[in-house]
Design an enzyme around this catalytic site. Sequence first.
Site, mmCIF file in Angstrom:
data_model
loop_
_atom_site.group_PDB
_atom_site.id
_atom_site.type_symbol
_atom_site.label_atom_id
_atom_site.label_comp_id
_atom_site.label_asym_id
_atom_site.label_seq_id
_atom_site.Cartn_x
_atom_site.Cartn_y
_atom_site.Cartn_z
ATOM 1 N N GLU A 1 34.706 47.963 43.395
ATOM 2 C CA GLU A 1 35.157 47.007 44.034
ATOM 3 C C GLU A 1 36.874 47.249 43.737
ATOM 4 O O GLU A 1 37.433 47.875 43.041
ATOM 5 C CB GLU A 1 34.858 45.705 42.682
ATOM 6 N N ASP B 1 42.180 34.797 48.781
ATOM 7 C CA ASP B 1 43.508 33.885 47.682
ATOM 8 C C ASP B 1 44.017 32.915 48.190
ATOM 9 O O ASP B 1 44.486 32.244 47.163
ATOM 10 C CB ASP B 1 44.115 35.478 47.401
ATOM 11 N N ASN C 1 39.900 45.148 43.324
ATOM 12 C CA ASN C 1 40.573 44.671 42.225
ATOM 13 C C ASN C 1 40.241 46.054 40.897
ATOM 14 O O ASN C 1 41.249 46.366 40.560
ATOM 15 C CB ASN C 1 40.500 44.043 41.884
ATOM 16 N N HIS D 1 34.106 35.423 49.997
ATOM 17 C CA HIS D 1 34.777 34.117 49.307
ATOM 18 C C HIS D 1 34.789 34.367 48.599
ATOM 19 O O HIS D 1 35.140 33.595 47.480
ATOM 20 C CB HIS D 1 34.522 33.381 50.083
HETATM 21 O O1 RIB Z 1 37.089 42.706 46.495
HETATM 22 C C1 RIB Z 1 37.453 42.428 46.443
HETATM 23 C C2 RIB Z 1 38.953 41.308 45.853
HETATM 24 O O2 RIB Z 1 39.791 42.226 46.752
HETATM 25 C C3 RIB Z 1 39.113 40.654 46.541
HETATM 26 O O3 RIB Z 1 39.729 39.622 45.425
HETATM 27 C C4 RIB Z 1 39.826 40.721 47.356
HETATM 28 O O4 RIB Z 1 40.907 39.139 47.831
HETATM 29 C C5 RIB Z 1 40.682 42.139 47.548
HETATM 30 O O5 RIB Z 1 41.969 41.670 46.572
HETATM 31 CA CA CA Z 2 42.620 39.159 45.631
#
Ligand code: RIB
Ligand code: CA
Length: 325
Positions: free
Chosen positions: A166, A16, A168, A242
Site C-alpha cells: 500500500e 486527506d 503509505n 476513502h
Molecule cells: O494507499 C492509500 C493511501 O495513500 C491514502 O492515505 C492516500 O491518501 C495515499 O496517501
Molecule cells: Ca493520505
Amino acid sequence: MTAIPVIIDTDTAQDDCVTILLGLLDPAADLLAITMVAGNVGFEQQVANAHLTLNVAGRLGTVPVHLGCRRPLMRDWESAEDVHGDGSGGLSMDRDGVTESGEHGVDALLRLTAERPGEVSIVAIGPLTNIAMAVVKDPAFAARVKSLYVMGGSNNGRGNITAAAEFNFYVDPEAAQVVMDAGFADLRIVTWDPLTLRDATIDRARYNELCELGTPLAGFFARMCEATIDYDESVGINGSTHPDSLTLAILLHPELVQASARYRVDVETRSELTRGLSVMAWEKFGLTPNATVVEAVDAPAFYRVLAGLLATATTPDRPVTGLAG
Ligand code: RIB
Ligand code: CA
C-alpha cells in the site's frame, strides 16, 4: 460529549482533504494541528491543498499547519500524482497573508503531546516519516500519545502502488517499521485491502449523490475526488476510495467498527520486490501483538458520516477559483 483532541498528519490530497474537513467540522473532534508529510503530491501542493480545505470550510487560519518531513527517512520521495492529479482538482485561491507555522511538524507532534500527555490522539494518513522522526527524536513520545490511528498496509491482501504494498507503507517502509516497533499503547490500523476496498469505497451512483448536495463542501469534494475516482475505476476499483477519512471517522465514532483484532504487524524494508509489504500476523503465530487492525466497519453508517459532513453549509473565507457557486 467532550471533543477528542487530535492531530492530523497528512499528505494532503483527495481523501486527506475530506479528513481535514471532518476534523474541522465534526463536533466530536478538537483539531489541534495539521502536520504535513511528503506523500501523494508535491509538498508545496499539499500545503496549498491544506489551506484550500481550511478555506472552503470557512476556517482559514484557525488551525495551525506545520511543515514536516519533505522526503522519506531513507528513500527518495515517490509521487501518487498519477492517482490524485494535484489532489484538489485544479482549484486555487489567493493565499496572500496565509502562512504556515514556523514550528516543524515533528516538533509540533512532540510539543502538543508533551503539553497534554495521555490526552492527544494522532491520525496518520500519509507515509509515517513524521511519526517515526518524533519517535527517534524523543523516546518518550510514544508513551504520551493517547492513541495513534494509522491508514496503511493491507491485511494479507493486495497492495495498490505495487501488488505487495500500500502507498503509505511503500513510500517510507523504514518509518512504518519504526512506528510498528515504537510501543504505542493504542495503535490502530485501517488497511487498504480488504477494509477500504470493501467498506470505504463509494460507488459512482452514491458518489454522484454526494457531489450533488449543493453545498460548497460538496462542490469541493467533487473537484478534489474526480481524478481519483476516475483512476480507481480505470484499475477495476468500484468507486471513490476513502481510507483516510475512515481512519479519523472511527476515532470520532468508534461504533463504526464492527470487527477488529490484535495482530503483530511488520513492514518489509529489505526486499525491493516486496518493499512496504505489511505482514500482519494473527493470533495463530503466537507473536506479541503491536496493533489493533480494523477488519470491518459499518459502511452505510460511514457513508452517512460523509454525507452529513458534505451537507454542512459553510462560507469559504476567500473565493475559490474553479469552484462553482
Ligand atoms: O494507499 C492509500 C493511501 O495513500 C491514502 O492515505 C492516500 O491518501 C495515499 O496517501
Ligand atoms: Ca493520505
